[in-house]
Scaffold this motif. Structure first.
Motif, PDB file in Angstrom:
ATOM      1  N   PRO A  20       0.830  -1.210   0.000  1.00 37.49           N
ATOM      2  CA  PRO A  20       0.000   0.000   0.000  1.00 37.49           C
ATOM      3  C   PRO A  20       0.865   1.261   0.000  1.00 37.49           C
ATOM      4  N   PRO A  21       0.259   2.397  -0.294  1.00 35.75           N
ATOM      5  CA  PRO A  21       0.988   3.662  -0.232  1.00 35.75           C
ATOM      6  C   PRO A  21       1.279   4.051   1.217  1.00 35.75           C
ATOM      7  N   ARG A  22       2.067   5.110   1.386  1.00 39.40           N
ATOM      8  CA  ARG A  22       2.337   5.639   2.722  1.00 39.40           C
ATOM      9  C   ARG A  22       1.029   5.800   3.481  1.00 39.40           C
ATOM     10  N   GLY A  23       1.015   5.461   4.732  1.00 40.15           N
ATOM     11  CA  GLY A  23      -0.203   5.547   5.526  1.00 40.15           C
ATOM     12  C   GLY A  23      -0.911   4.213   5.638  1.00 40.15           C
ATOM     13  N   GLY A  24      -0.636   3.302   4.703  1.00 38.65           N
ATOM     14  CA  GLY A  24      -1.158   1.957   4.788  1.00 38.65           C
ATOM     15  C   GLY A  24      -2.631   1.819   4.475  1.00 38.65           C
ATOM     16  N   VAL A  25      -3.209   0.756   5.010  1.00 41.52           N
ATOM     17  CA  VAL A  25      -4.612   0.408   4.805  1.00 41.52           C
ATOM     18  C   VAL A  25      -5.297   0.420   6.166  1.00 41.52           C
ATOM     19  N   MET A  26      -6.447   1.062   6.250  1.00 39.21           N
ATOM     20  CA  MET A  26      -7.170   1.167   7.525  1.00 39.21           C
ATOM     21  C   MET A  26      -8.000  -0.087   7.776  1.00 39.21           C
ATOM     22  N   THR A  27      -7.818  -0.642   8.987  1.00 38.17           N
ATOM     23  CA  THR A  27      -8.582  -1.815   9.391  1.00 38.17           C
ATOM     24  C   THR A  27      -9.429  -1.475  10.614  1.00 38.17           C
ATOM     25  N   LYS A  28     -10.475  -2.246  10.818  1.00 40.24           N
ATOM     26  CA  LYS A  28     -11.356  -2.029  11.972  1.00 40.24           C
ATOM     27  C   LYS A  28     -10.679  -2.418  13.280  1.00 40.24           C
ATOM     28  N   GLU A  29      -9.877  -3.481  13.240  1.00 40.15           N
ATOM     29  CA  GLU A  29      -9.336  -4.034  14.477  1.00 40.15           C
ATOM     30  C   GLU A  29      -8.110  -3.303  15.017  1.00 40.15           C
ATOM     31  N   VAL A  30      -7.176  -2.912  14.143  1.00 43.24           N
ATOM     32  CA  VAL A  30      -5.903  -2.365  14.628  1.00 43.24           C
ATOM     33  C   VAL A  30      -5.522  -1.029  13.992  1.00 43.24           C
ATOM     34  N   GLY A  31      -6.427  -0.418  13.250  1.00 43.97           N
ATOM     35  CA  GLY A  31      -6.089   0.835  12.581  1.00 43.97           C
ATOM     36  C   GLY A  31      -5.298   0.558  11.309  1.00 43.97           C
ATOM     37  N   ALA A  32      -4.385   1.460  10.981  1.00 43.05           N
ATOM     38  CA  ALA A  32      -3.639   1.355   9.727  1.00 43.05           C
ATOM     39  C   ALA A  32      -2.538   0.299   9.827  1.00 43.05           C
ATOM     40  N   ILE A  33      -2.387  -0.490   8.761  1.00 48.22           N
ATOM     41  CA  ILE A  33      -1.265  -1.415   8.665  1.00 48.22           C
ATOM     42  C   ILE A  33      -0.519  -1.110   7.374  1.00 48.22           C
ATOM     43  N   THR A  34       0.795  -1.295   7.409  1.00 45.67           N
ATOM     44  CA  THR A  34       1.653  -0.954   6.281  1.00 45.67           C
ATOM     45  C   THR A  34       2.550  -2.132   5.940  1.00 45.67           C
ATOM     46  N   GLY A  35       3.334  -1.987   4.887  1.00 41.69           N
ATOM     47  CA  GLY A  35       4.251  -3.036   4.478  1.00 41.69           C
ATOM     48  C   GLY A  35       3.621  -3.908   3.419  1.00 41.69           C
ATOM     49  N   GLU A  36       4.220  -5.061   3.168  1.00 38.25           N
ATOM     50  CA  GLU A  36       3.677  -5.976   2.175  1.00 38.25           C
ATOM     51  C   GLU A  36       2.445  -6.656   2.772  1.00 38.25           C
TER      52      GLU A  36
END
Length: 93
Positions: A20-36
């Motif tokens: 994903p781009p900087r900032g990652g992907v927003m999830t319901k459980e843990v907020g934003a996650i980044t990386g592969e």
């Protein structure tokens, strides 16, 4: 499983690894996650869509932030999966 059910399963459940781009992907459980990450989309036979993401190779899945999703036709899940990957894997300037 009948041939029709198998064909629907092939069209309605997909997995793709992306970054994903900087900032990652927003999830319901843990907020934003980044990386592969790995995206999993699945539509049941009624067109109810499940969108999940996890760190590539991890065991724990997270739900993408957003409302419940309903497709008119479960066979559209594959096209939607491809669109989501393009949106979530957009390059950064």
């Amino acid at each position: 499983m009948s041939e029709a059910q198998n064909a629907q399963s092939e069209h309605s459940e997909r997995f793709t690894t992306f970054k994903p781009p900087r900032g990652g992907v927003m999830t319901k459980e843990v907020g934003a996650i980044t990386g592969e990450l790995e995206l999993h989309t699945r539509a049941d036979e009624d067109g109810v869509l499940t969108l999940r993401v996890r760190y590539a190779g991890a065991d724990e899945w997270y739900t993408l932030e957003g409302a419940a999703y309903q497709l008119y036709d479960a066979r559209d899940a594959g096209v939607l999966h491809d669109i989501l990957v393009e949106l979530l894997h957009r390059p950064q300037p």
